[in-house]
Design an enzyme around this catalytic site. Structure first.
Site, PDB file in Angstrom:
ATOM      1  N   TYR A 146     -68.789  14.287  23.151  1.00  0.00           N
ATOM      2  CA  TYR A 146     -68.582  14.505  24.410  1.00  0.00           C
ATOM      3  C   TYR A 146     -69.746  14.473  25.304  1.00  0.00           C
ATOM      4  O   TYR A 146     -70.329  14.573  26.755  1.00  0.00           O
ATOM      5  CB  TYR A 146     -67.381  14.765  25.206  1.00  0.00           C
ATOM      6  CG  TYR A 146     -66.904  14.928  24.275  1.00  0.00           C
ATOM      7  CD1 TYR A 146     -65.927  13.435  24.094  1.00  0.00           C
ATOM      8  CD2 TYR A 146     -65.004  15.277  24.948  1.00  0.00           C
ATOM      9  CE1 TYR A 146     -64.669  13.331  23.302  1.00  0.00           C
ATOM     10  CE2 TYR A 146     -63.814  14.699  24.317  1.00  0.00           C
ATOM     11  CZ  TYR A 146     -64.015  14.185  23.872  1.00  0.00           C
ATOM     12  OH  TYR A 146     -62.117  13.547  23.316  1.00  0.00           O
ATOM     13  N   LYS A 195     -63.231  17.746   9.790  1.00  0.00           N
ATOM     14  CA  LYS A 195     -63.188  16.173   8.590  1.00  0.00           C
ATOM     15  C   LYS A 195     -64.479  16.289   8.122  1.00  0.00           C
ATOM     16  O   LYS A 195     -65.407  14.984   7.843  1.00  0.00           O
ATOM     17  CB  LYS A 195     -63.456  15.142  10.103  1.00  0.00           C
ATOM     18  CG  LYS A 195     -63.287  13.509   8.689  1.00  0.00           C
ATOM     19  CD  LYS A 195     -61.589  13.443   9.147  1.00  0.00           C
ATOM     20  CE  LYS A 195     -61.849  11.865   8.473  1.00  0.00           C
ATOM     21  NZ  LYS A 195     -60.521  11.787   7.517  1.00  0.00           N
ATOM     22  N   ASP A 227     -57.006  14.213  10.270  1.00  0.00           N
ATOM     23  CA  ASP A 227     -55.771  13.265  10.338  1.00  0.00           C
ATOM     24  C   ASP A 227     -54.588  13.748   9.273  1.00  0.00           C
ATOM     25  O   ASP A 227     -53.843  13.522   9.911  1.00  0.00           O
ATOM     26  CB  ASP A 227     -56.449  11.733   9.600  1.00  0.00           C
ATOM     27  CG  ASP A 227     -57.351  12.734   7.836  1.00  0.00           C
ATOM     28  OD1 ASP A 227     -57.708  13.381   8.665  1.00  0.00           O
ATOM     29  OD2 ASP A 227     -57.827  11.819   7.032  1.00  0.00           O
ATOM     30  N   ASP A 251     -59.051  17.181  21.693  1.00  0.00           N
ATOM     31  CA  ASP A 251     -58.714  16.628  22.864  1.00  0.00           C
ATOM     32  C   ASP A 251     -57.010  16.166  22.539  1.00  0.00           C
ATOM     33  O   ASP A 251     -56.291  15.929  23.130  1.00  0.00           O
ATOM     34  CB  ASP A 251     -59.996  15.678  23.603  1.00  0.00           C
ATOM     35  CG  ASP A 251     -59.679  15.168  24.831  1.00  0.00           C
ATOM     36  OD1 ASP A 251     -58.464  15.485  25.712  1.00  0.00           O
ATOM     37  OD2 ASP A 251     -60.075  14.046  25.094  1.00  0.00           O
ATOM     38  N   ASP A 255     -52.741  17.345  22.913  1.00  0.00           N
ATOM     39  CA  ASP A 255     -52.298  16.182  24.007  1.00  0.00           C
ATOM     40  C   ASP A 255     -50.562  15.682  23.527  1.00  0.00           C
ATOM     41  O   ASP A 255     -49.349  15.996  23.349  1.00  0.00           O
ATOM     42  CB  ASP A 255     -52.912  14.869  24.330  1.00  0.00           C
ATOM     43  CG  ASP A 255     -53.713  15.226  25.795  1.00  0.00           C
ATOM     44  OD1 ASP A 255     -53.332  16.368  26.229  1.00  0.00           O
ATOM     45  OD2 ASP A 255     -54.205  13.831  26.456  1.00  0.00           O
TER      46      ASP A 255
END
Ligand code: NAD
Length: 361
Positions: A146, A195, A227, A251, A255
């Site tokens: 980001y 990852k 994942d 992020d 959620d």
């Protein structure tokens, strides 16, 4: 102990829920012999109305001078409020981004707890939700994809967009230290999510986290690919204590974890810098649709205040008193409208605050 707390009530339901959090903190102060000094400042829409901008230097300076900041929520109805006719840098949310930057808040903490009494709100199968869960997602907030360089170019008539994901070892180390420190106050388990089978930044992340882990022999460290983590959150959420991860993965996963609790009015959060300083706020927004009706659920803000006591002031006993008060009030069947279910007693925002303050004994 003397605690100097800057409060940002904000917009919508913000002032109502912050008032109840102060009520509960005052009860803690009386019971445990502390002095709490609250200083209210404006931010977001309230600041736009008063000063023409969502964040003033005075608000930043007051926040910097405090030991911690407790916030309600900012923003209005994004389709009808005049605040959203302003340019983006003058809208309420610009205030929030601005204060996070000014206070150098790089670590975001979001607990996701499934209370036994609210298990019905959990969208997972009963056999999974029956085990309950109590996890905390620690997300790096100021680096990664980001904040990396980005551009869109055209090559041979084809548009191409480039985002870059960069972390240096210091950025990883400081968030890892926060994660392990917080695990020491909990069940002493860190799941570091990356990852590393694909990304260099994840391979560096993994190796720095392993270095930091050596200073915390009591904490169990495991690595999990992002994942797999997304799947495990819905398959077996009870396995997690602290999930430590970079900005974008955090992020998305935070959620997902919030949604499996099913109760937006119960979700606390904190953003910390590299000292004990932090900004504490509910995960939900300013709920303009229910503002001023005394029906908002103040528990997310009250649990954020509990996090403030635990992480900024090391007042674990006092934080436990608030967390236990919440459990007790739920057990006795009191509910605000958002978590109401058959056979329970519906109460308003103020009454929920009163009930919780009374339980601080
Ligand atoms: P929201 O979280 O404010 O509301 C979503 C739904 O949940 C609404 O129906 C609302 O009534 C309900 N709700 C939220 N909190 C509740 C509570 N404590 N008790 C009972 N019900 C509750 O999200 P939104 O409607 O998308 O956003 C409203 C405003 O909040 C927007 O301006 C948005 O930008 C802002 N916002 C601010 C923050 C923040 O300050 N950190 C975070 C998210 C959204």
């Amino acid at each position: 102990m003397e605690l100097n707390i800057t409060c940002i009530p904000g917009d919508g339901i913000g002032p109502e829920i912050v008032a109840e959090a102060k009520k509960v903190l005052d009860a803690v102060a009386v019971k445990y012999g502390h002095t709490m000094n609250f200083t209210d400042v404006l931010m977001g829409g309230a600041s736009i109305d008063a000063y023409g901008k969502p964040l003033t230097d005075e608000t930043i300076e007051t926040a910097k001078g405090a030991d911690a900041v407790l916030m309600g929520s900012i923003g209005g109805d994004t389709t009808t409020s005049p605040w959203y006719k302003l340019p983006p840098n003058l809208r309420p949310e610009a205030g929030l981004l601005g204060i996070r930057k000014a206070l150098n808040l790089f670590a975001n903490l979001r607990p996701a707890v499934l209370y036994e009494e609210l298990a019905e709100a959990c969208p997972l199968k009963k056999e999974i939700s029956a085990a309950g869960f109590d996890m905390l997602i620690m997300r790096e907030l100021t680096g990664g994809l980001y904040f990396g360089e980005r551009k869109t170019v055209e090559e041979n008539g084809i548009r191409k967009a480039i985002d870059t994901l960069t972390y240096d070892e210091n950025e990883i180390r400081r968030i890892a230290i926060k994660g392990f420190d917080i695990a020491m106050k909990r069940k002493k388990k860190v799941t570091s999510v990356d990852k590393a089978n694909v990304l260099d930044s994840s391979r560096l992340w993994r190796s720095v986290v392993e270095e930091v882990a050596k200073d915390y022999p009591e904490v169990t460290l495991e690595h999990m690919l992002v994942d797999n983590c997304a799947m495990q959150l819905v398959k077996d959420p009870a396995q997690f204590d602290v999930i430590l991860t970079e900005n974008m993965f955090g992020d998305i996963l935070s959620d997902e974890a919030s949604m499996v609790t099913g109760s937006i009015g119960m979700l606390a959060s904190a953003s910390l810098n590299d000292s004990k300083f932090g900004l504490y706020e509910p995960s939900h927004g300013s709920a303009p649709d229910i503002a001023g009706k005394d029906i908002a659920n103040p528990i997310a803000t009250i649990l954020s205040a509990s996090m403030m006591l635990r992480y900024s002031f090391d007042l674990d006993k006092e934080a436990d008193a608030i967390d236990n008060a919440v459990k007790q009030v739920l057990k006795e069947g009191y509910r605000t409208i958002d978590i109401m279910s058959e056979g329970c007693k519906q109460v308003g925002c103020k009454q929920m605050g009163d009930l919780l303050a009374q339980k601080i004994v």
